[in-house]
Design a protein around this motif. Sequence first.
Motif, PDB file in Angstrom:
ATOM      1  N   ARG A 115       4.346 -43.974  -9.421  1.00  0.00           N
ATOM      2  CA  ARG A 115       2.903 -44.093  -9.555  1.00  0.00           C
ATOM      3  C   ARG A 115       2.574 -44.849 -10.851  1.00  0.00           C
ATOM      4  N   GLY A 175       9.636 -49.239  -2.710  1.00  0.00           N
ATOM      5  CA  GLY A 175       9.369 -48.030  -1.929  1.00  0.00           C
ATOM      6  C   GLY A 175      10.644 -47.555  -1.257  1.00  0.00           C
ATOM      7  N   ALA A 183       5.632 -35.646  -7.010  1.00  0.00           N
ATOM      8  CA  ALA A 183       4.259 -36.041  -6.653  1.00  0.00           C
ATOM      9  C   ALA A 183       3.247 -35.113  -7.327  1.00  0.00           C
ATOM     10  N   LEU A 189      10.662 -34.426  -4.011  1.00  0.00           N
ATOM     11  CA  LEU A 189       9.613 -35.448  -3.846  1.00  0.00           C
ATOM     12  C   LEU A 189       8.243 -34.810  -4.060  1.00  0.00           C
ATOM     13  N   ARG A 193      12.748 -40.888   2.162  1.00  0.00           N
ATOM     14  CA  ARG A 193      13.526 -39.717   1.738  1.00  0.00           C
ATOM     15  C   ARG A 193      14.993 -39.860   2.140  1.00  0.00           C
ATOM     16  N   ILE A 232       5.234 -39.931  -8.820  1.00  0.00           N
ATOM     17  CA  ILE A 232       5.442 -40.789  -7.646  1.00  0.00           C
ATOM     18  C   ILE A 232       4.309 -40.554  -6.658  1.00  0.00           C
ATOM     19  N   GLU A 233       4.205 -41.472  -5.667  1.00  0.00           N
ATOM     20  CA  GLU A 233       3.189 -41.282  -4.625  1.00  0.00           C
ATOM     21  C   GLU A 233       3.731 -41.787  -3.288  1.00  0.00           C
ATOM     22  N   PRO A 234       3.261 -41.190  -2.194  1.00  0.00           N
ATOM     23  CA  PRO A 234       3.717 -41.642  -0.877  1.00  0.00           C
ATOM     24  C   PRO A 234       2.829 -42.768  -0.344  1.00  0.00           C
ATOM     25  N   ILE A 239      14.054 -43.957  -6.728  1.00  0.00           N
ATOM     26  CA  ILE A 239      12.770 -44.584  -6.383  1.00  0.00           C
ATOM     27  C   ILE A 239      12.370 -45.644  -7.410  1.00  0.00           C
ATOM     28  N   TRP A 267       8.153 -43.789  -0.778  1.00  0.00           N
ATOM     29  CA  TRP A 267       7.719 -43.239  -2.073  1.00  0.00           C
ATOM     30  C   TRP A 267       7.917 -44.301  -3.142  1.00  0.00           C
ATOM     31  N   ARG A 268       6.923 -44.418  -4.028  1.00  0.00           N
ATOM     32  CA  ARG A 268       7.052 -45.359  -5.154  1.00  0.00           C
ATOM     33  C   ARG A 268       6.569 -44.679  -6.432  1.00  0.00           C
TER      34      ARG A 268
END
Length: 317
Positions: free
Chosen positions: A314, A257, A295, A291, A260, A300-302, A252, A311-312
């Motif tokens: 954060r 982005g 998170a 993931l 999955r 990371i964040e969706p 990621i 997902w990237r």
Amino acid sequence: MCEKRANKVRPYEAEEVIGLELRQLGESTWVIPGPVNIGYYEENGKGYLIDTGLDDDQGRKILKLLSENRSAPLRAIVNTHSNADHIGANAFIQKRTNCEVWTTRIEGVMTERPSLEPLLLWAAWPFKQIRGKFIEAKPSKVKFIESEGQIMDTSLKAVPLPGHYLDMIGVITPDNVFFLADSLFDPKILEKYRFSVMLDIASAYKTFDMIAEARASWFVPCHANPTNDIHELVEQNRAGQAWITESVYRAIEGTEGVSREDALSKIGVAEELEMDAAHLLLNLASVNAHLTYLAEQDRIEPFVKDCRLLWRVRPKI
Ligand SMILES: [Zn+2]
């Protein structure tokens, strides 16, 4: 006292070729080594299996082995969880012996309705390629037990082992053999497949901690050799899960982005993994779990873009 007992019985030798045979680990406890190690225990003239294996053929072999070596009638199967490789021989054995099947509530629902397993993987009614015997077992009739404490009226004790599946338990016998279900895997399996099914990573780490603190004469994971000292296997499993977490993070990191599927593809191609549809969905479940874990740590964040869940990393505040 328990250690003395274990020394008296024939020790398990890891290098021996494994076959369908009873190896005694304690006064009343045996293991049937195989791709899934099966437990066998006797109390008051009754026999109990801990898990059964993959299919009818396995069930037939287990019953033959028991009838040739032990005279106690089989009273119950204690299932640690509902994955097909652990419950797949239930139906055959239950039909032949009329034994009961004991398992925790959620795992029991899956055991009575095994089509829920591929449904869980696919999140909709499953297609036939993911309904093979490695995913979907034959149904068996169960009685529910609690995930902690005495199992029914026996001297067996259930221990919750969260992480791998829904409400998996370990089983401790009075002669101090600790059956660990799928909480830990052989490092050769981790090395070969890279991913292992762990649906809740934070809980899996807590389970690793609990097992590392536990005392037993023998520890019997379903997919690793029984051992007197579990510490190395716990550390190898910690490292295996940490490798997946960081591989998913690296897939990621530095991107706009990643989905999955993209994350799994990047890791799988780099590691030259081969997988069919069922295996891919199992690996995807592992990626999904990591993931969530990343998170939960705010790493990371969706977000949704062009109708894709991505997902990237954060941004650090
Ligand atoms: Zn398993």
